[in-house]
Design a protein around this motif. Structure first.
Motif, PDB file in Angstrom:
ATOM      1  N   CYS A 124       0.844  -1.188   0.000  1.00 42.65           N
ATOM      2  CA  CYS A 124       0.000   0.000   0.000  1.00 42.65           C
ATOM      3  C   CYS A 124       0.887   1.248   0.000  1.00 42.65           C
ATOM      4  O   CYS A 124       1.816   1.348   0.797  1.00 42.65           O
ATOM      5  CB  CYS A 124      -0.901  -0.011   1.241  1.00 42.65           C
ATOM      6  N   ALA A 138       0.198   4.238   0.926  1.00 53.35           N
ATOM      7  CA  ALA A 138      -0.027   5.132   2.062  1.00 53.35           C
ATOM      8  C   ALA A 138       0.476   4.573   3.394  1.00 53.35           C
ATOM      9  O   ALA A 138       1.123   5.280   4.155  1.00 53.35           O
ATOM     10  CB  ALA A 138      -1.508   5.470   2.162  1.00 53.35           C
ATOM     11  N   CYS A 139       0.194   3.305   3.685  1.00 55.48           N
ATOM     12  CA  CYS A 139       0.521   2.770   5.020  1.00 55.48           C
ATOM     13  C   CYS A 139       1.478   1.582   4.999  1.00 55.48           C
ATOM     14  O   CYS A 139       1.737   0.989   6.047  1.00 55.48           O
ATOM     15  CB  CYS A 139      -0.766   2.418   5.771  1.00 55.48           C
ATOM     16  N   CYS A 178      -4.491  -0.243   0.142  1.00 54.62           N
ATOM     17  CA  CYS A 178      -5.158  -1.326   0.848  1.00 54.62           C
ATOM     18  C   CYS A 178      -6.632  -1.027   1.073  1.00 54.62           C
ATOM     19  O   CYS A 178      -7.426  -1.938   1.293  1.00 54.62           O
ATOM     20  CB  CYS A 178      -4.464  -1.605   2.184  1.00 54.62           C
ATOM     21  N   CYS A 216      -7.007   4.899   2.393  1.00 56.12           N
ATOM     22  CA  CYS A 216      -5.618   5.117   1.988  1.00 56.12           C
ATOM     23  C   CYS A 216      -5.553   5.739   0.596  1.00 56.12           C
ATOM     24  O   CYS A 216      -4.737   6.616   0.340  1.00 56.12           O
ATOM     25  CB  CYS A 216      -4.828   3.804   2.021  1.00 56.12           C
TER      26      CYS A 216
HETATM   27 ZN   LIG Z   1      -3.070   1.462   3.329  1.00 56.99          ZN
END
Ligand SMILES: [Zn+2]
Length: 69
Positions: free
Chosen positions: A40, A42-43, A61, A65
């Motif tokens: 992912c 973003a995270c 994900c 996100c």
């Molecule tokens: Zn994520």
């Protein structure tokens, strides 16, 4: 004549073996494709391609996100 029959049997066995082998191999490739893991953006969580959300060519994900970046 016996040699011809023997050759036919060997050829038949080889063809059968290759079809059987290809079937198992294709099944394994398909399974691997569905379980390919992506990160992912973003995270940094790893999710399978099937569960991921693709936005601007990047994997996320969740919708949360995807909307963050
Ligand atoms: Zn994520």
């Amino acid at each position: 004549m016996i040699m011809k029959l023997l050759l036919l049997g060997v050829v038949g066995y080889v063809i059968y073996f290759f079809f059987f082998k290809d079937g198992g191999f294709s099944k394994k490739i398909n399974k691997d494709d569905s379980e390919t893991m992506v990160e992912c953006e973003a995270c940094d969580v790893y999710i399978s391609v099937e569960d991921s959300i693709i936005k601007d060519g990047k994997y996320y994900c969740s919708k949360e996100c995807a909307s963050l970046s």
